[in-house]
Motif scaffolding. Structure first.
Motif, PDB file in Angstrom:
ATOM      1  N   LEU A  54     -55.429  -3.009 -33.375  1.00  0.00           N
ATOM      2  CA  LEU A  54     -54.966  -2.506 -32.091  1.00  0.00           C
ATOM      3  C   LEU A  54     -55.083  -3.561 -30.996  1.00  0.00           C
ATOM      4  O   LEU A  54     -54.190  -3.687 -30.144  1.00  0.00           O
ATOM      5  N   ASP A  55     -56.150  -4.357 -31.005  1.00  0.00           N
ATOM      6  CA  ASP A  55     -56.310  -5.400 -29.992  1.00  0.00           C
ATOM      7  C   ASP A  55     -55.181  -6.427 -30.071  1.00  0.00           C
ATOM      8  O   ASP A  55     -54.672  -6.870 -29.039  1.00  0.00           O
ATOM      9  N   LYS A  56     -54.801  -6.785 -31.283  1.00  0.00           N
ATOM     10  CA  LYS A  56     -53.711  -7.746 -31.440  1.00  0.00           C
ATOM     11  C   LYS A  56     -52.397  -7.167 -30.931  1.00  0.00           C
ATOM     12  O   LYS A  56     -51.643  -7.836 -30.234  1.00  0.00           O
ATOM     13  N   VAL A  57     -52.119  -5.922 -31.262  1.00  0.00           N
ATOM     14  CA  VAL A  57     -50.891  -5.281 -30.794  1.00  0.00           C
ATOM     15  C   VAL A  57     -50.886  -5.229 -29.271  1.00  0.00           C
ATOM     16  O   VAL A  57     -49.881  -5.550 -28.624  1.00  0.00           O
ATOM     17  N   MET A  58     -51.999  -4.865 -28.683  1.00  0.00           N
ATOM     18  CA  MET A  58     -52.063  -4.737 -27.225  1.00  0.00           C
ATOM     19  C   MET A  58     -51.903  -6.085 -26.516  1.00  0.00           C
ATOM     20  O   MET A  58     -51.414  -6.137 -25.393  1.00  0.00           O
ATOM     21  N   ALA A  59     -52.268  -7.170 -27.170  1.00  0.00           N
ATOM     22  CA  ALA A  59     -52.133  -8.499 -26.560  1.00  0.00           C
ATOM     23  C   ALA A  59     -50.679  -8.838 -26.239  1.00  0.00           C
ATOM     24  O   ALA A  59     -50.417  -9.664 -25.370  1.00  0.00           O
ATOM     25  N   TYR A  60     -49.744  -8.189 -26.912  1.00  0.00           N
ATOM     26  CA  TYR A  60     -48.320  -8.447 -26.699  1.00  0.00           C
ATOM     27  C   TYR A  60     -47.674  -7.391 -25.798  1.00  0.00           C
ATOM     28  O   TYR A  60     -46.455  -7.239 -25.782  1.00  0.00           O
ATOM     29  N   LEU A  75     -45.381   7.072 -21.188  1.00  0.00           N
ATOM     30  CA  LEU A  75     -46.673   6.414 -21.006  1.00  0.00           C
ATOM     31  C   LEU A  75     -46.531   5.281 -20.004  1.00  0.00           C
ATOM     32  O   LEU A  75     -45.589   4.484 -20.082  1.00  0.00           O
ATOM     33  N   VAL A  76     -47.495   5.188 -19.087  1.00  0.00           N
ATOM     34  CA  VAL A  76     -47.486   4.146 -18.069  1.00  0.00           C
ATOM     35  C   VAL A  76     -48.787   3.363 -18.159  1.00  0.00           C
ATOM     36  O   VAL A  76     -49.875   3.933 -18.032  1.00  0.00           O
ATOM     37  N   GLY A  77     -48.677   2.068 -18.390  1.00  0.00           N
ATOM     38  CA  GLY A  77     -49.835   1.187 -18.415  1.00  0.00           C
ATOM     39  C   GLY A  77     -50.429   0.992 -19.799  1.00  0.00           C
ATOM     40  O   GLY A  77     -50.287   1.811 -20.692  1.00  0.00           O
ATOM     41  N   ARG A  78     -51.096  -0.154 -19.932  1.00  0.00           N
ATOM     42  CA  ARG A  78     -51.672  -0.528 -21.214  1.00  0.00           C
ATOM     43  C   ARG A  78     -52.805   0.403 -21.644  1.00  0.00           C
ATOM     44  O   ARG A  78     -52.972   0.665 -22.832  1.00  0.00           O
ATOM     45  N   ASP A  79     -53.591   0.931 -20.699  1.00  0.00           N
ATOM     46  CA  ASP A  79     -54.682   1.834 -21.070  1.00  0.00           C
ATOM     47  C   ASP A  79     -54.148   3.113 -21.701  1.00  0.00           C
ATOM     48  O   ASP A  79     -54.684   3.589 -22.712  1.00  0.00           O
ATOM     49  N   ALA A  80     -53.092   3.674 -21.110  1.00  0.00           N
ATOM     50  CA  ALA A  80     -52.486   4.893 -21.672  1.00  0.00           C
ATOM     51  C   ALA A  80     -51.892   4.606 -23.045  1.00  0.00           C
ATOM     52  O   ALA A  80     -52.034   5.404 -23.981  1.00  0.00           O
ATOM     53  N   LEU A  81     -51.248   3.451 -23.176  1.00  0.00           N
ATOM     54  CA  LEU A  81     -50.657   3.064 -24.452  1.00  0.00           C
ATOM     55  C   LEU A  81     -51.737   2.881 -25.513  1.00  0.00           C
ATOM     56  O   LEU A  81     -51.611   3.371 -26.635  1.00  0.00           O
ATOM     57  N   ARG A  82     -52.815   2.191 -25.161  1.00  0.00           N
ATOM     58  CA  ARG A  82     -53.915   1.951 -26.114  1.00  0.00           C
ATOM     59  C   ARG A  82     -54.479   3.277 -26.628  1.00  0.00           C
ATOM     60  O   ARG A  82     -54.684   3.453 -27.830  1.00  0.00           O
ATOM     61  N   ALA A  83     -54.736   4.203 -25.722  1.00  0.00           N
ATOM     62  CA  ALA A  83     -55.307   5.489 -26.126  1.00  0.00           C
ATOM     63  C   ALA A  83     -54.363   6.225 -27.077  1.00  0.00           C
ATOM     64  O   ALA A  83     -54.799   6.770 -28.091  1.00  0.00           O
ATOM     65  N   ASP A  84     -53.078   6.226 -26.775  1.00  0.00           N
ATOM     66  CA  ASP A  84     -52.122   6.919 -27.621  1.00  0.00           C
ATOM     67  C   ASP A  84     -51.960   6.229 -28.976  1.00  0.00           C
ATOM     68  O   ASP A  84     -51.908   6.881 -30.015  1.00  0.00           O
ATOM     69  N   TYR A 143     -44.904 -13.377 -19.805  1.00  0.00           N
ATOM     70  CA  TYR A 143     -46.243 -12.970 -19.392  1.00  0.00           C
ATOM     71  C   TYR A 143     -47.254 -13.961 -19.957  1.00  0.00           C
ATOM     72  O   TYR A 143     -47.449 -14.041 -21.179  1.00  0.00           O
ATOM     73  N   ALA A 144     -47.888 -14.723 -19.080  1.00  0.00           N
ATOM     74  CA  ALA A 144     -48.814 -15.771 -19.510  1.00  0.00           C
ATOM     75  C   ALA A 144     -50.015 -15.225 -20.274  1.00  0.00           C
ATOM     76  O   ALA A 144     -50.620 -15.942 -21.068  1.00  0.00           O
ATOM     77  N   GLY A 145     -50.358 -13.955 -20.091  1.00  0.00           N
ATOM     78  CA  GLY A 145     -51.493 -13.363 -20.780  1.00  0.00           C
ATOM     79  C   GLY A 145     -51.233 -13.022 -22.238  1.00  0.00           C
ATOM     80  O   GLY A 145     -52.149 -12.674 -22.969  1.00  0.00           O
ATOM     81  N   SER A 146     -49.990 -13.132 -22.686  1.00  0.00           N
ATOM     82  CA  SER A 146     -49.634 -12.858 -24.075  1.00  0.00           C
ATOM     83  C   SER A 146     -49.784 -14.129 -24.907  1.00  0.00           C
ATOM     84  O   SER A 146     -49.488 -15.218 -24.421  1.00  0.00           O
ATOM     85  N   PRO A 147     -50.197 -14.015 -26.157  1.00  0.00           N
ATOM     86  CA  PRO A 147     -50.320 -15.209 -27.012  1.00  0.00           C
ATOM     87  C   PRO A 147     -49.020 -15.999 -27.150  1.00  0.00           C
ATOM     88  O   PRO A 147     -49.054 -17.206 -27.391  1.00  0.00           O
ATOM     89  N   SER A 148     -47.877 -15.344 -26.984  1.00  0.00           N
ATOM     90  CA  SER A 148     -46.588 -16.029 -27.132  1.00  0.00           C
ATOM     91  C   SER A 148     -45.922 -16.359 -25.798  1.00  0.00           C
ATOM     92  O   SER A 148     -44.920 -17.055 -25.764  1.00  0.00           O
ATOM     93  N   GLY A 149     -46.479 -15.840 -24.714  1.00  0.00           N
ATOM     94  CA  GLY A 149     -45.850 -16.018 -23.404  1.00  0.00           C
ATOM     95  C   GLY A 149     -44.837 -14.924 -23.074  1.00  0.00           C
ATOM     96  O   GLY A 149     -44.237 -14.928 -22.013  1.00  0.00           O
ATOM     97  N   TRP A 150     -44.642 -13.969 -23.995  1.00  0.00           N
ATOM     98  CA  TRP A 150     -43.745 -12.827 -23.784  1.00  0.00           C
ATOM     99  C   TRP A 150     -44.494 -11.541 -24.122  1.00  0.00           C
ATOM    100  O   TRP A 150     -45.317 -11.532 -25.034  1.00  0.00           O
ATOM    101  N   ALA A 151     -44.177 -10.462 -23.402  1.00  0.00           N
ATOM    102  CA  ALA A 151     -44.827  -9.182 -23.651  1.00  0.00           C
ATOM    103  C   ALA A 151     -43.829  -8.039 -23.483  1.00  0.00           C
ATOM    104  O   ALA A 151     -42.899  -8.127 -22.684  1.00  0.00           O
TER     105      ALA A 151
END
Length: 161
Positions: A54-60, A75-84, A143-151
């Motif tokens: 899940l952490d890897k999926v969320m990184a993108y 769903l709005v936001g990464r927290d809501a997505l992670r929980a679901d 998105y610079a926070g993604s391992p690939s630069g895209w999210a």
């Protein structure tokens, strides 16, 4: 059963793009560097789902990600997505049967993908496997926070009839 279809739609929406990367048939209309980075995004998502990471999926996924996964599932936001997604990973094992990328284009800092897919789901608690078909549209953003630069930034699922 009320949560079954929305949870499945979420998993399917996110999986639509990664499955295409496995087949090497994704044609991205855009600069070579963007094509390579977007393929890395698709591979990262696919690998995260294959291993249940899940952490890897969320990184993108962009922090402001929005997913419209069914008529009544928004769903709005990464927290809501992670929980679901955590619930979906716990409830189902998912396997792509087919994925047909209809369009994938880069326009500046945005990339848009449209695909048709079919996913076989198997309830982890037992029960008969099922097949879910649909179409997805995924919008990626630099998105610079993604391992690939895209999210993943926006996504919508259209279940088949």
């Amino acid at each position: 059963m009320d949560g079954f279809i929305p949870a499945l739609c979420l998993a399917l929406a996110i999986l639509a793009a990664p499955a295409a990367a496995a087949s090497d048939t994704v044609v991205i209309d855009g600069p070579a560097a963007d094509q390579a980075a977007l393929h890395k995004t698709l591979e990262g998502l696919r690998d995260g789902f294959a291993t249940g990471d899940l952490d890897k999926v969320m990184a993108y996924h962009h922090p402001e990600v929005v997913k419209a996964l069914a008529y009544d599932k928004y769903l709005v936001g990464r927290d809501a997505l992670r929980a679901d997604m955590a619930g979906t990973f716990k409830a189902f094992r998912l396997e792509f049967v087919s994925d047909d990328v209809e369009s994938f284009v880069v326009i500046g800092d945005v990339a848009i993908e449209q695909s048709r897919f079919a996913i076989r789901g198997t309830p982890r608690a037992g029960g008969e496997p099922f097949l879910f078909r649909g179409r997805s549209q995924v919008i990626y953003r630099r998105y610079a926070g993604s391992p690939s630069g895209w999210a993943t930034y926006r996504e919508i699922i259209q279940p088949a009839g």
